[in-house]
Design a protein around this motif. Structure first.
Motif, mmCIF file in Angstrom:
data_model
loop_
_atom_site.group_PDB
_atom_site.id
_atom_site.type_symbol
_atom_site.label_atom_id
_atom_site.label_comp_id
_atom_site.label_asym_id
_atom_site.label_seq_id
_atom_site.Cartn_x
_atom_site.Cartn_y
_atom_site.Cartn_z
ATOM 1 N N SER A 161 -13.737 29.621 -25.750
ATOM 2 C CA SER A 161 -13.713 30.938 -25.116
ATOM 3 C C SER A 161 -14.378 30.875 -23.759
ATOM 4 C CB SER A 161 -14.401 31.993 -25.992
ATOM 5 O OG SER A 161 -15.807 31.889 -25.917
ATOM 6 N N ALA A 162 -14.011 31.849 -22.931
ATOM 7 C CA ALA A 162 -14.589 31.985 -21.604
ATOM 8 C C ALA A 162 -14.843 33.454 -21.345
ATOM 9 C CB ALA A 162 -13.637 31.427 -20.552
ATOM 10 N N ILE B 210 -15.649 21.450 -27.035
ATOM 11 C CA ILE B 210 -15.013 20.510 -26.107
ATOM 12 C C ILE B 210 -13.898 21.206 -25.331
ATOM 13 C CG2 ILE B 210 -13.640 18.386 -25.959
ATOM 14 C CD1 ILE B 210 -15.285 17.471 -28.522
ATOM 15 N N LEU B 211 -13.105 22.019 -26.018
ATOM 16 C CA LEU B 211 -12.049 22.761 -25.334
ATOM 17 C C LEU B 211 -12.616 23.804 -24.373
ATOM 18 C CD1 LEU B 211 -9.581 23.113 -28.328
ATOM 19 C CD2 LEU B 211 -9.229 21.738 -26.245
ATOM 20 N N SER B 212 -13.820 24.294 -24.660
ATOM 21 C CA SER B 212 -14.488 25.212 -23.732
ATOM 22 C C SER B 212 -14.824 24.505 -22.421
ATOM 23 C CB SER B 212 -15.758 25.794 -24.364
ATOM 24 O OG SER B 212 -15.432 26.617 -25.463
ATOM 25 N N VAL B 213 -15.157 23.225 -22.502
ATOM 26 C CA VAL B 213 -15.373 22.432 -21.284
ATOM 27 C C VAL B 213 -14.066 22.362 -20.489
ATOM 28 C CG1 VAL B 213 -15.927 20.138 -20.372
ATOM 29 C CG2 VAL B 213 -17.274 21.106 -22.238
ATOM 30 N N LEU C 147 -8.399 17.501 -14.864
ATOM 31 C CA LEU C 147 -9.382 17.105 -15.880
ATOM 32 C C LEU C 147 -9.268 17.986 -17.121
ATOM 33 C CD1 LEU C 147 -12.508 16.407 -13.637
ATOM 34 C CD2 LEU C 147 -10.892 14.758 -14.610
ATOM 35 N N ALA C 148 -8.983 19.273 -16.921
ATOM 36 C CA ALA C 148 -8.796 20.176 -18.063
ATOM 37 C C ALA C 148 -7.631 19.697 -18.927
ATOM 38 C CB ALA C 148 -8.553 21.602 -17.581
ATOM 39 N N PRO D 290 -17.772 27.772 -27.552
ATOM 40 C CA PRO D 290 -16.816 27.896 -28.655
ATOM 41 C C PRO D 290 -16.932 29.298 -29.240
ATOM 42 C CG PRO D 290 -18.704 26.602 -29.335
ATOM 43 C CD PRO D 290 -18.866 26.856 -27.868
ATOM 44 N N VAL D 291 -15.860 29.794 -29.789
ATOM 45 C CA VAL D 291 -15.864 31.132 -30.363
ATOM 46 C C VAL D 291 -16.934 31.263 -31.447
ATOM 47 C CG1 VAL D 291 -14.500 32.727 -31.769
ATOM 48 C CG2 VAL D 291 -13.492 31.670 -29.767
#
Length: 150
Positions: free
Chosen positions: A51-52, A84-87, A100-101, A64-65
């Motif tokens: 999440s952002a 990791i996906l939040s990064v 990079l994303a 993370p959520v």
């Protein structure tokens, strides 16, 4: 992408019925907390969701959520994929590095496809094992896909 406004109750139903129609959800924190927990059921685990919290003029907050998962801290049982996906979101939205994303996203996708799964996903991998697998996969994906900043 098309902007649509919706009431939270009808949107919650739509999220369950037709989740593939939804790419991005923008909401205030209360409804975001509720809808993200609902979305976790669709993905299989709250541990998979990044999440952002983004503002117009400031830096974003990425997490993370599931937050910090204090109940299992230090036990090597937390699912780190959401963190990791939040990064990846940070790289895409605050660092302006979609290359990079994309590498982060591909590394996570590859690990999940290779069945590097934590207990919440039906696997037996620990937090550290998943992290090591993502780092190894990221080395491959980053080398193959990273270009100059855009």
């Amino acid at each position: 992408m098309t902007l649509e406004h919706a009431l939270v109750d009808s949107f919650a139903m739509r999220l369950v019925q037709r989740p593939r129609e939804i790419d991005v959800l923008v909401t205030e924190n209360l409804f975001g907390d509720i809808l993200s927990d609902e979305a976790a059921v669709l993905t299989g685990s709250l541990g998979l969701l990044p999440s952002a919290s983004l503002g117009v003029d400031g830096p974003g907050l990425y997490e993370p959520v599931h937050g910090s998962a204090p109940g299992i801290a230090g036990t090597d049982r937390a699912n780190p994929y959401g963190a990791i996906l939040s990064v990846g979101l940070l790289l895409r939205h605050s660092a302006s590095r979609p290359d990079l994303a994309a590498a982060v996203d591909a590394a996570v996708d590859g690990c999940i496809a290779a069945s590097v799964l934590t207990r919440d996903l039906g696997g037996s991998a620990g937090t550290s094992q998943v992290g090591e697998a993502v780092v190894a996969a990221l080395a491959t994906h980053a080398t193959a896909s990273v270009g100059a900043p855009s």
